[in-house]
Design an enzyme around this catalytic site. Structure first.
Site, PDB file in Angstrom:
ATOM      1  N   LYS A 149       0.865  -1.189   0.000  1.00  0.00           N
ATOM      2  CA  LYS A 149       0.000   0.000   0.000  1.00  0.00           C
ATOM      3  C   LYS A 149       0.898   1.233   0.000  1.00  0.00           C
ATOM      4  O   LYS A 149       1.105   1.880   1.036  1.00  0.00           O
ATOM      5  CB  LYS A 149      -0.906  -0.072   1.237  1.00  0.00           C
TER       6      LYS A 149
HETATM    7  N1  PMP Z   1      -7.540  -2.230  -2.952  1.00  0.00           N
HETATM    8  C1  PMP Z   1      -7.060  -0.981  -2.833  1.00  0.00           C
HETATM    9  C2  PMP Z   1      -6.329  -0.382  -3.985  1.00  0.00           C
HETATM   10  C3  PMP Z   1      -7.250  -0.260  -1.646  1.00  0.00           C
HETATM   11  O1  PMP Z   1      -6.785   0.989  -1.533  1.00  0.00           O
HETATM   12  C4  PMP Z   1      -7.964  -0.851  -0.583  1.00  0.00           C
HETATM   13  C5  PMP Z   1      -8.186  -0.071   0.682  1.00  0.00           C
HETATM   14  N2  PMP Z   1      -7.178  -0.282   1.622  1.00  0.00           N
HETATM   15  C6  PMP Z   1      -8.443  -2.158  -0.752  1.00  0.00           C
HETATM   16  C7  PMP Z   1      -8.214  -2.817  -1.952  1.00  0.00           C
HETATM   17  C8  PMP Z   1      -9.188  -2.853   0.357  1.00  0.00           C
HETATM   18  O2  PMP Z   1      -8.320  -3.151   1.416  1.00  0.00           O
HETATM   19  P1  PMP Z   1      -8.840  -3.207   2.922  1.00  0.00           P
HETATM   20  O3  PMP Z   1     -10.026  -4.093   2.930  1.00  0.00           O
HETATM   21  O4  PMP Z   1      -7.704  -3.766   3.685  1.00  0.00           O
HETATM   22  O5  PMP Z   1      -9.152  -1.815   3.322  1.00  0.00           O
END
Ligand code: PMP
Length: 306
Positions: A149
């Site tokens: 991320k």
């Molecule tokens: N894909 C992307 C590109 C994201 O930014 C997020 C948000 N964090 C997610 C998927 C979903 O991840 P999570 O469920 O951990 O928030």
């Protein structure tokens, strides 16, 4: 901010920070929810572990212990007296060099917390949202790790969501280089076909969402058939149900994709059951999921860890 509580207005960064120039920041997002036992943070251990992994993919070592980061998140919530909020831990390459190679960068760590309702919820929770297939493809995992991320990667998401909103949609679905579904600008994608739940994985160039993992675990618990596999555009358009998952968005039904109505055009039974259970979990109503809840507590060191 780097171990200290700093008022919002004073939490500033120098313009020479490497991250500002090259996108070398790594972050995560969590939510704090109100329960009848006080505010809790949902799955902080997993979010903090992903923060460390995101940073490690770029050789960044966060100069704190993960448990310190977890309890610092709770501390920030406590000091703001929030009952529910969004929490954003972020670490970044600070000021050292403006060469692209960061050399031995100073790793700074900040944790922001502020009230933020699930942003797709108002339109989405009851009726589902209208989305579009983005003309922008998701960057491929052999270009940059999609499982990290990293701030720089969000330029791809920003273009996609700006284009979607400009064309009157709420959110975009980005396809990957293979032409299959990757993910939303900030959410993972699930579909339901013949009572079977389907989602993709890192081989489809996605971030491995923690909400995605929660839904997969719930599906197993419910005895639902679930398959982790590539999702073609055709499979997406012919799904009986489709929904997004994400910390910020939670579980959001998709009603229409580029004018094509998905299923009956309203949230399907599997989506609704998952939404309801997710809501019950995050508000502490299902004791069997308590290990995912981190009580914010009232003292500097929360008494319950998991
Ligand atoms: N894909 C992307 C590109 C994201 O930014 C997020 C948000 N964090 C997610 C998927 C979903 O991840 P999570 O469920 O951990 O928030």
């Amino acid at each position: 901010m780097n171990g200290k509580i700093v008022p919002w207005d004073q939490a500033t960064v120098h313009v020479s920070a490497h991250a500002l120039h090259y996108g070398t920041a790594f972050f995560d997002s969590m939510r704090c929810y109100e329960t009848d036992k006080g505010p809790i943070i949902f799955r902080p251990k997993d979010h903090v572990a992903r923060l460390y992994a995101s940073a490690a993919a770029y050789g960044a070592k966060i100069p704190f212990d993960p448990l310190e980061v977890e309890s610092a998140c709770a501390e920030v919530v406590r000091r703001n007296h929030f009952n529910s909020c969004y929490i954003r831990p972020l670490c970044y390459f600070g000021s050292a060099t403006l060469g692209v190679h960061p050399r031995v960068p100073k790793i700074e760590l900040v944790i922001l917390a502020f009230p933020w309702d699930p942003f797709l919820k108002k339109q989405g929770e009851e009726s589902g949202i209208r989305v579009t297939i983005s003309p922008w493809r998701r960057f491929h995992y052999d270009m940059m790790p999609t499982t990290s991320k990293a701030s720089g990667g969000y330029l791809n998401s920003v273009l996609a969501v700006m284009d979607a909103v400009k064309r009157g949609f709420t959110e975009a679905i980005l396809l990957n280089q293979e032409g299959n579904v990757a993910e939303g600008s900030g959410e993972n994608v699930f579909i339901v076909k013949n009572n079977k739940l389907i989602t993709n994985d890192e081989h489809s160039s996605i971030l491995l969402g923690i909400t995605r993992d929660t839904v997969i675990q719930l599906a197993h618990k419910f005895g639902l058939e679930i398959s982790v596999q590539a999702i073609s555009k055709e499979a997406l358009f012919s799904a009986d149900e489709a929904f997004f998952t994400g910390t910020a968005a939670e579980i959001v039904p998709i009603r229409e994709i580029d004018e094509k109505v998905i299923g009956s055009g309203s949230p399907g039974p599997i989506t609704q059951r998952l939404q309801q259970t997710y809501t019950d979990i995050i508000h502490g109503r299902l004791p069997e999921y308590r290990e995912w809840l981190y009580p914010v507590g009232t003292s500097a060191t929360p008494s319950t860890r998991h």
